[in-house]
Design a protein around this motif. Structure first.
Motif, PDB file in Angstrom:
ATOM      1  N   GLN A   1      -8.184  -6.346  -2.858  1.00  0.00           N
ATOM      2  CA  GLN A   1      -8.159  -6.464  -1.401  1.00  0.00           C
ATOM      3  C   GLN A   1      -6.866  -5.852  -0.899  1.00  0.00           C
ATOM      4  O   GLN A   1      -5.865  -5.812  -1.617  1.00  0.00           O
ATOM      5  CB  GLN A   1      -8.279  -7.915  -0.951  1.00  0.00           C
ATOM      6  N   ASN A   2      -6.918  -5.368   0.330  1.00  0.00           N
ATOM      7  CA  ASN A   2      -5.752  -4.782   0.984  1.00  0.00           C
ATOM      8  C   ASN A   2      -5.601  -5.505   2.317  1.00  0.00           C
ATOM      9  O   ASN A   2      -6.274  -5.186   3.286  1.00  0.00           O
ATOM     10  CB  ASN A   2      -5.947  -3.279   1.189  1.00  0.00           C
TER      11      ASN A   2
ATOM     12  N   TYR B   1      -6.062   6.020  -0.629  1.00  0.00           N
ATOM     13  CA  TYR B   1      -6.747   5.080   0.260  1.00  0.00           C
ATOM     14  C   TYR B   1      -8.269   5.136   0.104  1.00  0.00           C
ATOM     15  O   TYR B   1      -8.942   4.114   0.215  1.00  0.00           O
ATOM     16  CB  TYR B   1      -6.328   5.291   1.715  1.00  0.00           C
ATOM     17  N   THR B   2      -8.802   6.300  -0.181  1.00  0.00           N
ATOM     18  CA  THR B   2     -10.247   6.412  -0.417  1.00  0.00           C
ATOM     19  C   THR B   2     -10.637   5.633  -1.667  1.00  0.00           C
ATOM     20  O   THR B   2     -11.607   4.863  -1.677  1.00  0.00           O
ATOM     21  CB  THR B   2     -10.669   7.895  -0.557  1.00  0.00           C
TER      22      THR B   2
ATOM     23  N   ARG C   1     -10.277   1.878  -1.058  1.00  0.00           N
ATOM     24  CA  ARG C   1     -11.384   1.358  -0.252  1.00  0.00           C
ATOM     25  C   ARG C   1     -12.618   1.114  -1.120  1.00  0.00           C
ATOM     26  O   ARG C   1     -13.271   0.088  -1.001  1.00  0.00           O
ATOM     27  CB  ARG C   1     -11.708   2.328   0.893  1.00  0.00           C
ATOM     28  N   ARG C   2     -12.916   2.044  -2.011  1.00  0.00           N
ATOM     29  CA  ARG C   2     -14.073   1.890  -2.906  1.00  0.00           C
ATOM     30  C   ARG C   2     -13.971   0.620  -3.743  1.00  0.00           C
ATOM     31  O   ARG C   2     -14.942  -0.122  -3.885  1.00  0.00           O
ATOM     32  CB  ARG C   2     -14.177   3.073  -3.865  1.00  0.00           C
TER      33      ARG C   2
ATOM     34  N   SER D   1       0.834  -1.203   0.000  1.00  0.00           N
ATOM     35  CA  SER D   1       0.000   0.000   0.000  1.00  0.00           C
ATOM     36  C   SER D   1       0.872   1.258   0.000  1.00  0.00           C
ATOM     37  O   SER D   1       0.526   2.260  -0.624  1.00  0.00           O
ATOM     38  CB  SER D   1      -0.984  -0.012   1.172  1.00  0.00           C
TER      39      SER D   1
ATOM     40  N   CYS E   1     -12.080  -1.985  -3.174  1.00  0.00           N
ATOM     41  CA  CYS E   1     -12.095  -3.168  -2.304  1.00  0.00           C
ATOM     42  C   CYS E   1     -13.534  -3.512  -1.915  1.00  0.00           C
ATOM     43  O   CYS E   1     -13.911  -4.689  -1.906  1.00  0.00           O
ATOM     44  CB  CYS E   1     -11.239  -2.938  -1.063  1.00  0.00           C
ATOM     45  N   GLU E   2     -14.335  -2.504  -1.616  1.00  0.00           N
ATOM     46  CA  GLU E   2     -15.741  -2.734  -1.262  1.00  0.00           C
ATOM     47  C   GLU E   2     -16.523  -3.355  -2.422  1.00  0.00           C
ATOM     48  O   GLU E   2     -17.488  -4.076  -2.201  1.00  0.00           O
ATOM     49  CB  GLU E   2     -16.404  -1.414  -0.837  1.00  0.00           C
TER      50      GLU E   2
END
Length: 123
Positions: free
Chosen positions: A57-58, A44-45, A48-49, A25, A51-52
């Motif tokens: 994946q992180n 990171y924002t 996250r989107r 990351s 990944c959701e």
């Protein structure tokens, strides 16, 4: 079905991840700063989107793909054919070839794919 539709910047970001995955990351933050002039929080924002949505994946500070680029494109293609051609691949191909004819190489490739999925071979 997951929402795999991406905006222009999400697509560029996803392409960057696919090109470097698995990637830490921290390294991803550096890549995004260089490529997009993003701050850490923006990276990171966006991560996250995606990944959701089940694309990446992180885990443990390592970003990896849950879907390969080819798998993602297959889902996108299926959705497009479903939404615009009622799920009919023949209708899609008819529309696609209505204005410009396929080359011999394209026809051979399509025939190879058809034979492959039919269980035959085209040797």
């Amino acid at each position: 079905m997951q929402d795999y539709q991406l905006g222009a910047m999400e697509t560029r970001f996803a392409d960057l991840i696919w090109a470097h995955a698995p990637v830490s990351s921290g390294e991803l933050v550096k890549l995004c700063a260089a490529e997009f002039k993003w701050k850490k929080s923006t990276t990171y924002t966006m991560l996250r989107r995606l990944c959701e949505r089940g694309i990446f994946q992180n885990q443990g500070g390592v970003v990896s793909a849950l879907l390969s680029k080819a798998e993602f494109q297959a889902v996108q293609s299926e959705r497009f054919v479903e939404e615009h051609f009622g799920g009919s691949l023949p209708q899609f191909l008819a529309a696609f070839t209505a204005r410009e004819k396929l080359s011999d190489a394209e026809i051979e490739e399509l025939q190879r794919l058809i034979d492959q999925h039919r269980g035959g071979s085209s040797c």
